[in-house]
Structures are given as structure tokens and as C-alpha cells.
Design an enzyme around this catalytic site. Structure first.
Site, PDB file in Angstrom:
ATOM      1  N   SER A  34       0.697  -1.207   0.061  1.00 21.45           N
ATOM      2  CA  SER A  34       0.057   0.046   0.062  1.00 21.45           C
ATOM      3  C   SER A  34       0.743   0.997  -0.087  1.00 21.45           C
ATOM      4  CB  SER A  34      -0.851   0.003   1.248  1.00 21.45           C
ATOM      5  OG  SER A  34      -1.565   1.285   1.456  1.00 21.45           O
TER       6      SER A  34
ATOM      7  N   TYR B 267      -2.212  -1.075  10.010  1.00 22.41           N
ATOM      8  CA  TYR B 267      -2.176  -1.338   8.673  1.00 22.41           C
ATOM      9  C   TYR B 267      -0.743  -1.153   7.771  1.00 22.41           C
ATOM     10  CZ  TYR B 267      -3.757  -1.272   3.847  1.00 22.41           C
ATOM     11  OH  TYR B 267      -3.994  -1.517   2.523  1.00 22.41           O
TER      12      TYR B 267
HETATM   13  P1  NAD Z   1     -11.592  -5.640  -0.293  1.00 24.67           P
HETATM   14  O1  NAD Z   1     -12.078  -5.296   1.203  1.00 24.67           O
HETATM   15  O2  NAD Z   1     -12.499  -5.285  -1.252  1.00 24.67           O
HETATM   16  O3  NAD Z   1     -11.158  -6.975  -0.904  1.00 24.67           O
HETATM   17  C1  NAD Z   1     -10.417  -7.842   0.309  1.00 24.67           C
HETATM   18  C2  NAD Z   1     -10.278  -9.055  -0.119  1.00 24.67           C
HETATM   19  O4  NAD Z   1      -9.910  -9.711   0.996  1.00 24.67           O
HETATM   20  C3  NAD Z   1     -11.833  -9.704   0.321  1.00 24.67           C
HETATM   21  O5  NAD Z   1     -11.930 -10.585  -1.081  1.00 24.67           O
HETATM   22  C4  NAD Z   1     -11.868 -10.448   1.372  1.00 24.67           C
HETATM   23  O6  NAD Z   1     -12.687 -11.390   1.345  1.00 24.67           O
HETATM   24  C5  NAD Z   1     -10.420 -10.593   1.276  1.00 24.67           C
HETATM   25  N1  NAD Z   1     -10.150 -11.098   2.931  1.00 24.67           N
HETATM   26  C6  NAD Z   1     -10.178 -10.149   3.732  1.00 24.67           C
HETATM   27  N2  NAD Z   1      -9.958 -10.805   5.050  1.00 24.67           N
HETATM   28  C7  NAD Z   1      -9.793 -12.123   4.724  1.00 24.67           C
HETATM   29  C8  NAD Z   1      -9.657 -13.263   5.474  1.00 24.67           C
HETATM   30  N3  NAD Z   1      -9.520 -13.255   6.982  1.00 24.67           N
HETATM   31  N4  NAD Z   1      -9.451 -14.369   5.024  1.00 24.67           N
HETATM   32  C9  NAD Z   1      -9.691 -14.497   3.625  1.00 24.67           C
HETATM   33  N5  NAD Z   1      -9.863 -13.509   2.989  1.00 24.67           N
HETATM   34  C10 NAD Z   1      -9.900 -12.274   3.439  1.00 24.67           C
HETATM   35  O7  NAD Z   1     -10.525  -4.659  -0.473  1.00 24.67           O
HETATM   36  P2  NAD Z   1      -9.329  -4.249  -1.676  1.00 24.67           P
HETATM   37  O8  NAD Z   1      -9.412  -2.752  -1.844  1.00 24.67           O
HETATM   38  O9  NAD Z   1      -9.900  -4.904  -2.943  1.00 24.67           O
HETATM   39  O10 NAD Z   1      -8.096  -4.838  -1.223  1.00 24.67           O
HETATM   40  C11 NAD Z   1      -7.243  -5.887  -1.774  1.00 24.67           C
HETATM   41  C12 NAD Z   1      -5.895  -5.716  -1.173  1.00 24.67           C
HETATM   42  O11 NAD Z   1      -5.333  -4.323  -1.805  1.00 24.67           O
HETATM   43  C13 NAD Z   1      -5.549  -5.606   0.184  1.00 24.67           C
HETATM   44  O12 NAD Z   1      -4.398  -6.256   0.449  1.00 24.67           O
HETATM   45  C14 NAD Z   1      -5.526  -3.826   0.454  1.00 24.67           C
HETATM   46  O13 NAD Z   1      -4.843  -3.948   1.736  1.00 24.67           O
HETATM   47  C15 NAD Z   1      -4.755  -3.672  -0.495  1.00 24.67           C
HETATM   48  N6  NAD Z   1      -4.657  -2.235  -0.855  1.00 24.67           N
HETATM   49  C16 NAD Z   1      -6.147  -1.832  -1.020  1.00 24.67           C
HETATM   50  C17 NAD Z   1      -6.001  -0.241  -1.217  1.00 24.67           C
HETATM   51  C18 NAD Z   1      -7.490   0.615  -1.496  1.00 24.67           C
HETATM   52  O14 NAD Z   1      -7.479   1.659  -1.600  1.00 24.67           O
HETATM   53  N7  NAD Z   1      -8.470  -0.193  -2.084  1.00 24.67           N
HETATM   54  C19 NAD Z   1      -4.966   0.321  -1.371  1.00 24.67           C
HETATM   55  C20 NAD Z   1      -3.874  -0.103  -1.076  1.00 24.67           C
HETATM   56  C21 NAD Z   1      -3.651  -1.465  -1.049  1.00 24.67           C
END
Ligand code: NAD
Length: 249
Positions: free
Chosen positions: A141, A154
Site C-alpha cells: 500500500s 495497517y
Molecule cells: P476488499 O475489502 O474489497 O477486498 C479484500 C479481499 O480480501 C476480499 O475478497 C476479502 O474477502 C479478502 N479477505 C479479507 N480478510 C480475509 C480473511 N481473513 N480471510 C480470507 N480472505 C480475506 O479490499 P481491496 O481494496 O480489494 O483490497 C485488496 C488488497 O489491496 C488488500 O491487501 C488491501 O490492503 C490492498 N490495498 C487496497 C487499497 C485500496 O485503496 N482499496 C490501497 C492499497 C492497498
């Protein structure tokens, strides 16, 4: 769109958000994709159905991450569908809000269990399945580059993922396996329920030099590059995918 023909991929947390977009994109490039999910079987099946409707192949596998034995459970489920993996994308993650004085020990443990410990052991338990010449891609991130005091635990968990990425690139290099991270900026997914507020979304858009929030496909396209042979000379890197967030003051 056939750069990944003959390859098998596993994307954790692929039932929605960035993971779903990555699964779709890798499948569109020809990979056979394992769509991992925690609880939402309907959403995972929708991801698989969407891939199949577009002419690709995929399968859904369930495993809760961040609990003891999670990595073994994930790979046991994977083994029922495929006999090895070429591309492992550690995408599943949870938000961890709170300044340092607000974070409880339980919150900290949960964020680290899902965001840092689970990728570590998913990789470790997957090593015997990961084919030489393969790819490991970890979701970090932008909060490791620009300070966000409201996401202390985080940010620290993603810092761990980045150091793991660097270290494993050295370990797995002799097998021709690259290990890289991508660091999205603010991407419009369910992890940010506050984005339903137009003013908050507009504020977040202002972080990027392009004055918009990112979309899951903005990240998936970069992951697709890292998954392909085009990135064969890139390893141990953390690619910023933030639309230029934090470039200046
Ligand atoms: P999201 O919440 O839409 O998706 C997260 C996914 O992780 C979901 O499919 C969820 O079921 C799965 N997950 C969460 N906890 C879990 C667990 N305990 N066991 C199994 N699966 C689990 O979020 P996103 O934005 O798509 O995030 C995806 C990745 O990108 C994450 O690692 C997040 O930290 C990273 N990220 C997101 C952003 C953003 O702005 N959206 C920015 C930087 C990094």
C-alpha cells in the site's frame, strides 16, 4: 491477450475488489485462475462465472486467512483443482484504522494475522507447488511511502509485506522466481465504505495528480505485467500504483 497461456494462478481475496479485477485480468491473459475467498461463496462464483463468460477458466476455493492452519487449508483446497502454481498473488487484506493510541492489541493481531502472517505462510507452504520461473506478487500500500497516522497498524503490516518481498526475491532468484509488490493508492473498493460520501471521495481523488481515485483495473493491469514474462528482469521491487499520489507537497 495470451501472455499467460498454460500458466496457473492463485489470487487470494478474489471474490471482489482488486483481487477480482486481478483474477479477471490474469484469466483474460490465458491463465487458469484459482479464485480464493473467505466467506462469500456467491461473490466468488460470480467472479468465476464472469471469467468463464469471457472465455477464460477459473475455480473457486475457500479458506479463511488469519487463523491457525490457514495456509495449509488454502493449499489443500487448491490441490483439488490444480497440481502446481506459476503465479501467486497475495491480495487478501483488511483495513486497520486507528492512530497508535486507538489500536487495541486484538486489532493489531488481526491486521497482522491477515495482512502479514498469512502471506508469509501462504508463500512458505506454497513453495513446493510454485514452479521454477514463477511469480509471487504481494499487495502492499502507498501508506508505507506517505505517512497516514490514522492507519498505524495497517501501514506497519504492509511494511512487513514489503520487506518480505525484498528478502524472498533473493531467496527465490536461483529458481527463476520473481517476487514483487504493488502499492496501490486509494482504490474504489468495499474496503473504503467512506467513499460513498462524495466529499470524502473528492478529497481522496485529490491525492492523485490525475485527480481521481483509482479503480481495481488500474492495479490489475500492473499485476498482469508482473505476472508475465515481460517483467522477467524485475524482482524485489515495490511498484507504486497510486496515480502519482504523494509526489509533491
Ligand atoms: P476488499 O475489502 O474489497 O477486498 C479484500 C479481499 O480480501 C476480499 O475478497 C476479502 O474477502 C479478502 N479477505 C479479507 N480478510 C480475509 C480473511 N481473513 N480471510 C480470507 N480472505 C480475506 O479490499 P481491496 O481494496 O480489494 O483490497 C485488496 C488488497 O489491496 C488488500 O491487501 C488491501 O490492503 C490492498 N490495498 C487496497 C487499497 C485500496 O485503496 N482499496 C490501497 C492499497 C492497498
Amino acid at each position: 491477450m495470451d501472455k499467460l497461456n498454460g500458466k496457473t494462478a492463485l489470487v487470494t481475496g478474489a471474490s471482489r475488489g482488486i483481487g477480482r479485477a486481478i483474477a479477471r485480468r490474469l484469466a483474460a491473459e490465458g491463465a487458469h485462475v484459482g479464485v480464493h475467498y473467505a466467506t462469500n461463496e456467491t461473490a466468488a462464483k460470480e467472479t468465476v462465472a464472469g471469467i468463464e463468460a469471457a472465455g477464460g477458466t477459473a475455480f473457486a476455493i475457500r479458506a479463511e486467512l488469519g487463523v491457525p492452519g490457514d495456509a495449509e487449508a488454502l493449499w489443500r483446497a487448491f490441490d483439488e483443482h490444480a497440481d502446481g502454481v506459476d503465479i501467486l498473488v497475495n491480495n487478501a487484506g483488511i483495513a486497520g484504522p486507528g492512530q497508535i493510541h486507538e489500536v487495541t492489541e486484538a486489532d493489531y493481531d488481526k491486521v497482522f494475522a491477515v495482512n502479514a502472517k498469512a502471506p508469509f505462510f501462504v508463500i512458505q507452504k506454497g513453495l513446493e507447488r510454485l514452479r521454477d520461473g514463477g511469480r509471487v506478487i504481494n499487495l502492499s500500500s502507498g501508506v508505507t511511502k506517505v505517512a497516514f497516522p490514522g492507519m498505524t497498524s495497517y501501514a506497519a503490516s504492509k511494511g512487513a509485506v514489503e520487506v518480505l518481498t525484498l528478502t524472498l526475491a533473493q531467496t527465490l532468484g536461483p529458481r527463476g522466481i520473481t517476487v514483487n509488490a504493488v502499492s496501490p493508492g486509494t482504490i474504489e473498493t468495499d474496503i473504503h465504505p467512506w467513499m460513498a460520501d462524495p466529499a470524502a471521495k473528492a478529497h481522496a481523488a485529490g491525492f492523485s495528480v490525475f485527480d481521481r481515485v483509482g479503480q481495481p483495473a488500474d492495479v490489475a493491469d500492473v499485476v498482469s505485467f508482473l505476472a508475465s514474462d515481460d517483467s522477467r528482469w524485475v524482482t524485489g521491487q515495490n511498484i507504486d500504483v497510486s496515480g502519482g499520489s504523494g509526489l509533491g507537497i
